[in-house]
Scaffold this active site. Structure first.
Site, PDB file in Angstrom:
ATOM      1  N   LYS A  83       0.822  -1.215   0.000  1.00  0.00           N
ATOM      2  CA  LYS A  83       0.000   0.000   0.000  1.00  0.00           C
ATOM      3  C   LYS A  83       0.855   1.264   0.000  1.00  0.00           C
ATOM      4  O   LYS A  83       0.499   2.225  -0.666  1.00  0.00           O
ATOM      5  CB  LYS A  83      -1.076   0.051   1.087  1.00  0.00           C
ATOM      6  CG  LYS A  83      -0.756  -0.274   2.406  1.00  0.00           C
ATOM      7  CD  LYS A  83      -1.913  -0.170   3.358  1.00  0.00           C
ATOM      8  CE  LYS A  83      -1.472  -0.688   4.702  1.00  0.00           C
ATOM      9  NZ  LYS A  83      -0.189  -0.266   5.238  1.00  0.00           N
ATOM     10  N   ARG A 112      -7.598   2.419  10.189  1.00  0.00           N
ATOM     11  CA  ARG A 112      -7.226   1.033  10.483  1.00  0.00           C
ATOM     12  C   ARG A 112      -8.329   0.343  11.290  1.00  0.00           C
ATOM     13  O   ARG A 112      -8.246  -0.860  11.537  1.00  0.00           O
ATOM     14  CB  ARG A 112      -5.970   0.984  11.351  1.00  0.00           C
ATOM     15  CG  ARG A 112      -4.655   1.278  10.660  1.00  0.00           C
ATOM     16  CD  ARG A 112      -4.056   0.034  10.058  1.00  0.00           C
ATOM     17  NE  ARG A 112      -2.705  -0.330  10.380  1.00  0.00           N
ATOM     18  CZ  ARG A 112      -1.603   0.263   9.974  1.00  0.00           C
ATOM     19  NH1 ARG A 112      -1.646   1.357   9.289  1.00  0.00           N
ATOM     20  NH2 ARG A 112      -0.427  -0.238  10.271  1.00  0.00           N
ATOM     21  N   ARG A 143       1.139  -8.403  13.348  1.00  0.00           N
ATOM     22  CA  ARG A 143       0.567  -7.315  12.529  1.00  0.00           C
ATOM     23  C   ARG A 143      -0.480  -7.854  11.560  1.00  0.00           C
ATOM     24  O   ARG A 143      -1.494  -7.210  11.301  1.00  0.00           O
ATOM     25  CB  ARG A 143       1.681  -6.586  11.763  1.00  0.00           C
ATOM     26  CG  ARG A 143       2.528  -5.717  12.672  1.00  0.00           C
ATOM     27  CD  ARG A 143       3.784  -5.263  11.972  1.00  0.00           C
ATOM     28  NE  ARG A 143       3.516  -4.355  10.869  1.00  0.00           N
ATOM     29  CZ  ARG A 143       4.326  -4.217   9.817  1.00  0.00           C
ATOM     30  NH1 ARG A 143       5.434  -4.919   9.718  1.00  0.00           N
ATOM     31  NH2 ARG A 143       4.023  -3.360   8.867  1.00  0.00           N
ATOM     32  N   ARG A 147      12.884  -2.609   9.666  1.00  0.00           N
ATOM     33  CA  ARG A 147      12.022  -2.048  10.702  1.00  0.00           C
ATOM     34  C   ARG A 147      11.833  -3.082  11.809  1.00  0.00           C
ATOM     35  O   ARG A 147      11.663  -4.257  11.514  1.00  0.00           O
ATOM     36  CB  ARG A 147      10.651  -1.689  10.101  1.00  0.00           C
ATOM     37  CG  ARG A 147      10.642  -0.358   9.397  1.00  0.00           C
ATOM     38  CD  ARG A 147       9.393  -0.106   8.604  1.00  0.00           C
ATOM     39  NE  ARG A 147       8.158  -0.526   9.248  1.00  0.00           N
ATOM     40  CZ  ARG A 147       6.949  -0.262   8.767  1.00  0.00           C
ATOM     41  NH1 ARG A 147       6.813   0.424   7.646  1.00  0.00           N
ATOM     42  NH2 ARG A 147       5.864  -0.671   9.381  1.00  0.00           N
ATOM     43  N   ARG A 196      11.918  -7.577   3.970  1.00  0.00           N
ATOM     44  CA  ARG A 196      11.888  -6.157   3.615  1.00  0.00           C
ATOM     45  C   ARG A 196      12.939  -5.330   4.383  1.00  0.00           C
ATOM     46  O   ARG A 196      13.039  -5.418   5.597  1.00  0.00           O
ATOM     47  CB  ARG A 196      10.487  -5.605   3.911  1.00  0.00           C
ATOM     48  CG  ARG A 196      10.332  -4.157   3.519  1.00  0.00           C
ATOM     49  CD  ARG A 196       8.902  -3.770   3.413  1.00  0.00           C
ATOM     50  NE  ARG A 196       8.291  -3.548   4.707  1.00  0.00           N
ATOM     51  CZ  ARG A 196       7.094  -2.978   4.858  1.00  0.00           C
ATOM     52  NH1 ARG A 196       6.408  -2.606   3.788  1.00  0.00           N
ATOM     53  NH2 ARG A 196       6.594  -2.791   6.047  1.00  0.00           N
TER      54      ARG A 196
HETATM   55  P1  AMP Z   1       2.513   1.164   9.117  1.00  0.00           P
HETATM   56  O1  AMP Z   1       3.761   1.816   8.644  1.00  0.00           O
HETATM   57  O2  AMP Z   1       1.291   1.738   8.466  1.00  0.00           O
HETATM   58  O3  AMP Z   1       2.582  -0.339   9.022  1.00  0.00           O
HETATM   59  O4  AMP Z   1       2.378   1.523  10.680  1.00  0.00           O
HETATM   60  C1  AMP Z   1       3.371   1.153  11.630  1.00  0.00           C
HETATM   61  C2  AMP Z   1       2.770   1.098  13.027  1.00  0.00           C
HETATM   62  O5  AMP Z   1       2.265   2.418  13.396  1.00  0.00           O
HETATM   63  C3  AMP Z   1       1.561   0.185  13.191  1.00  0.00           C
HETATM   64  O6  AMP Z   1       1.922  -1.168  13.427  1.00  0.00           O
HETATM   65  C4  AMP Z   1       0.867   0.816  14.401  1.00  0.00           C
HETATM   66  O7  AMP Z   1       1.511   0.488  15.624  1.00  0.00           O
HETATM   67  C5  AMP Z   1       1.062   2.307  14.152  1.00  0.00           C
HETATM   68  N1  AMP Z   1      -0.046   2.848  13.320  1.00  0.00           N
HETATM   69  C6  AMP Z   1       0.018   3.320  12.046  1.00  0.00           C
HETATM   70  N2  AMP Z   1      -1.177   3.744  11.616  1.00  0.00           N
HETATM   71  C7  AMP Z   1      -2.055   3.540  12.631  1.00  0.00           C
HETATM   72  C8  AMP Z   1      -3.434   3.761  12.812  1.00  0.00           C
HETATM   73  N3  AMP Z   1      -4.192   4.285  11.824  1.00  0.00           N
HETATM   74  N4  AMP Z   1      -3.993   3.436  14.010  1.00  0.00           N
HETATM   75  C9  AMP Z   1      -3.257   2.913  15.004  1.00  0.00           C
HETATM   76  N5  AMP Z   1      -1.939   2.659  14.910  1.00  0.00           N
HETATM   77  C10 AMP Z   1      -1.322   2.963  13.735  1.00  0.00           C
END
Ligand code: AMP
Length: 224
Positions: free
Chosen positions: A13, A88, A171, A160, A127
């Site tokens: 995404k 989310r 996740r 990461r 990754r």
């Molecule tokens: P991502 O890069 O989108 O995978 O986000 C990394 C981490 O940030 C996630 O595993 C969550 O801990 C936090 N996070 C990102 N977006 C959200 C969201 N919309 N709501 C809650 N936690 C978020």
């Protein structure tokens, strides 16, 4: 135009949202980046989010919603943006709809990039990302020319903490339990576009653009 890009971690995404933003000249609003920036700056909010991120869990919705509403209040999002990683949860989707509605705006389309779970695990655990320009690499599918170095800027590549295998599994569980219901939420609103994400990056990008084209002819033409 306001577009939500939905997909499990590893569905691509971020990459697809980025391509879409360049194509349509819209800002990329990624909640994960906002969380990571807060963490890097060691703000109170960032430190609070750290433990959630490391466990692969969602951070508190209230924080995510506030960060996103603050971001879309900036001038560059006045006529649209591409959301990546937000909403989310159903609570977040409803909060976003409400905030946009108060401004006389709404989400136009939501693009769900669907990828089988085994493929997601394979993608995520290989990754690595450039610390400097955030370009993603994959140890098997898209390795850098020089190990550990970014092809574009020479920056150092890192994994990461939330891409480590045990966190990846958590996740994905969180996605299927808490985020997948949003697909239905947008479907009921007649806004969902479902895309097969089990293809190469360019093929997925083309599918997304051609699915969106009927709804945004002017925008796509202008950016060609
Ligand atoms: P991502 O890069 O989108 O995978 O986000 C990394 C981490 O940030 C996630 O595993 C969550 O801990 C936090 N996070 C990102 N977006 C959200 C969201 N919309 N709501 C809650 N936690 C978020």
């Amino acid at each position: 135009m306001y577009i939500v890009v939905l997909g499990a971690p590893g569905a691509g995404k971020g990459t697809q949202a980025d391509i879409l933003c360049r194509k349509l000249n819209l800002p990329h609003v990624a909640s994960g980046d906002l969380f990571r920036q807060a963490l890097e700056k060691k703000t109170e909010l960032g430190l609070l989010a750290k433990s959630y991120m490391e466990r692969g869990e969602l951070g508190p919705s209230e924080i995510a919603i506030n960060m996103i509403l603050e971001r879309i209040g900036l001038a560059d999002c006045a006529s649209g943006c591409v959301f990546d990683g937000f909403p989310r949860t159903l609570e977040q989707a409803e909060a976003l709809d409400k905030a946009l509605m108060e401004e006389g705006k709404s989400i136009d389309k939501s693009v769900y990039i669907r990828v089988p779970q085994e493929e997601l695990i394979k993608r995520l655990s290989g990754r690595w990302i450039c610390r400097n320009c955030q370009t993603p690499y994959h140890l098997v599918a898209a390795p850098p020319r020089v190990a550990g170095k970014c092809d574009k800027c020479g920056g150092e590549l890192y994994q990461r903490t939330d891409d480590k295998e045990e966190t990846v599994i958590e996740r994905l569980k969180v996605f299927f339990e808490q985020t997948l219901p949003i697909v239905d939420y947008y479907k009921k609103q007649g806004k969902l576009i479902e895309i097969n994400g089990n293809l190469g990056i360019q093929d997925v990008a083309e599918e997304i653009i051609s699915a969106l084209k009927p709804f945004m002819i002017a925008d796509v033409k202008n950016s060609d």
